[in-house]
Scaffold this active site. Structure first.
Site, PDB file in Angstrom:
ATOM      1  N   HIS A   1      37.969 160.763  76.343  1.00 27.28           N
ATOM      2  CA  HIS A   1      38.758 161.608  75.429  1.00 27.28           C
ATOM      3  C   HIS A   1      39.801 160.766  74.690  1.00 27.28           C
ATOM      4  O   HIS A   1      40.012 160.937  73.481  1.00 27.28           O
ATOM      5  CB  HIS A   1      39.466 162.709  76.215  1.00 27.28           C
ATOM      6  CG  HIS A   1      38.617 163.894  76.516  1.00 27.28           C
ATOM      7  ND1 HIS A   1      37.857 164.537  75.564  1.00 27.28           N
ATOM      8  CD2 HIS A   1      38.418 164.576  77.677  1.00 27.28           C
ATOM      9  CE1 HIS A   1      37.231 165.563  76.115  1.00 27.28           C
ATOM     10  NE2 HIS A   1      37.548 165.596  77.395  1.00 27.28           N
TER      11      HIS A   1
ATOM     12  N   GLU B   1      33.888 168.439  75.748  1.00 32.35           N
ATOM     13  CA  GLU B   1      33.767 168.089  77.167  1.00 32.35           C
ATOM     14  C   GLU B   1      32.389 167.509  77.467  1.00 32.35           C
ATOM     15  O   GLU B   1      32.255 166.546  78.224  1.00 32.35           O
ATOM     16  CB  GLU B   1      34.049 169.314  78.048  1.00 32.35           C
ATOM     17  CG  GLU B   1      35.437 169.900  77.887  1.00 32.35           C
ATOM     18  CD  GLU B   1      36.536 168.867  78.080  1.00 32.35           C
ATOM     19  OE1 GLU B   1      36.410 168.025  78.997  1.00 32.35           O
ATOM     20  OE2 GLU B   1      37.513 168.883  77.312  1.00 32.35           O
TER      21      GLU B   1
ATOM     22  N   HIS C   1      35.762 160.133  82.254  1.00 32.86           N
ATOM     23  CA  HIS C   1      35.679 161.264  81.322  1.00 32.86           C
ATOM     24  C   HIS C   1      36.970 161.392  80.514  1.00 32.86           C
ATOM     25  O   HIS C   1      36.933 161.547  79.281  1.00 32.86           O
ATOM     26  CB  HIS C   1      35.409 162.547  82.118  1.00 32.86           C
ATOM     27  CG  HIS C   1      35.491 163.799  81.320  1.00 32.86           C
ATOM     28  ND1 HIS C   1      34.377 164.503  80.907  1.00 32.86           N
ATOM     29  CD2 HIS C   1      36.562 164.503  80.852  1.00 32.86           C
ATOM     30  CE1 HIS C   1      34.759 165.573  80.226  1.00 32.86           C
ATOM     31  NE2 HIS C   1      36.083 165.593  80.183  1.00 32.86           N
ATOM     32  N   GLU C   2      38.113 161.318  81.194  1.00 27.30           N
ATOM     33  CA  GLU C   2      39.390 161.483  80.483  1.00 27.30           C
ATOM     34  C   GLU C   2      39.672 160.309  79.547  1.00 27.30           C
ATOM     35  O   GLU C   2      40.210 160.499  78.451  1.00 27.30           O
ATOM     36  CB  GLU C   2      40.525 161.656  81.488  1.00 27.30           C
ATOM     37  CG  GLU C   2      40.413 162.895  82.358  1.00 27.30           C
ATOM     38  CD  GLU C   2      40.222 164.175  81.559  1.00 27.30           C
ATOM     39  OE1 GLU C   2      40.685 164.245  80.408  1.00 27.30           O
ATOM     40  OE2 GLU C   2      39.590 165.107  82.080  1.00 27.30           O
TER      41      GLU C   2
END
Length: 278
Positions: free
Chosen positions: A167, A200, A163-164
């Site tokens: 980003h 998100e 997930h990070e």
């Protein structure tokens, strides 16, 4: 005589929140957004000094001062923002010997995403959470809490780091560091407007698509929802968390019992419901 089958047309995937790949257009848009935030923040001192010089000296000199101050302040914000953001969340840099498991998981995912290894930081706080900071992919920093490292198993940790890194791949981290600096003067409402909505949720879709076990991210978010409420001098206490809330993977800390606002795709409860369908 049998007719030869017509060749299949190439599949066209339109950029969107549900797309499992990252498109150059969204990366470019985030980079422009980060630069725009720096320029807008620089307008105030540039206009003030430019007007004063124009009144005192001359209009031409005032215009020159306006441009010079605008460029210097914009560039200064861009360069200073990552360090300010890391200090704001209380991050301490990690080395591979400190947590080999975290480095191993991150290195494997970097190969998947086509990214260089980011610098890894820890915030010593019992609340499990994580965020991506840094100006761009080349100078990225991923921050995790000690609570996340203690709570997550290898599959859940892989989901969080994917997930990070999503980003980072999308250039969200550059927007985050500038937004955190500006939010020091405007509060959480300004932070939300600066970072934008649905980011998100978007990182969830990309991150879950990049790992071997997509359910790991769902399980990680559920662990975050069940985590004890922050107490004392926690970075996530009600009095401190507002200034950084919307850059973390779990922005709902302290509000997990509240129903998500209609249309809020960044609320942790909404995202877990979506991931349940994978």
């Amino acid at each position: 005589m049998a007719l030869a089958p017509e060749p299949l047309a190439p599949r066209i995937v339109e950029p969107g929140l549900g797309a499992t790949e990252i498109f150059p257009a969204e990366v470019a848009a985030n980079r422009r957004h980060a630069v725009t935030l720096c320029v807008l923040a620089a307008l105030v001192p540039a206009v003030v000094l430019g007007v004063v010089i124009a009144l005192v000296v001359s209009l031409v000199v005032g215009l020159v001062v306006f441009v010079i101050v605008g460029v210097i302040v914009s560039y200064g914000l861009w360069r200073a923002a990552p360090g300010v953001a890391l200090r704001q969340v209380g991050a301490v840099q990690l080395h591979e010997r400190d947590n080999p498991r975290l480095f191993n998981v991150t290195e494997g995912l970097c190969a998947t995403f086509g990214l260089r290894m980011p610098d890894l930081y820890v915030v010593y706080d019992a609340v499990p959470n994580a965020c991506a900071l840094g100006r761009n992919a080349a100078s990225a920093a991923v921050v995790v809490t000690s609570g996340l490292l203690e709570t997550m198993g290898p599959i859940e940790l892989e989901g969080v780091m994917a997930h990070e890194l999503a980003h980072v791949k999308r250039a969200d981290n550059g927007v985050s560091v500038v937004a955190l600096m500006l939010a020091r003067f405007g509060g959480p409402g300004l932070l939300r407007r600066c970072v934008g909505e649905n980011r998100e949720y978007r990182a969830d879709i990309v991150g879950a698509s990049a790992v071997r076990y997509p359910r790991g991210l769902l399980d990680a978010l559920r662990l975050m929802e069940r985590a004890p409420a922050p107490a004392g001098k926690s970075v996530f206490s009600p009095t401190r968390f507002g200034a950084t809330r919307y850059v973390w993977i779990d922005p709902s800390v302290g509000r997990h019992d509240e129903p998500a606002a209609v249309g809020d795709l960044d609320a942790t409860s909404t995202r877990t419901a979506v991931l349940c369908e994978w």
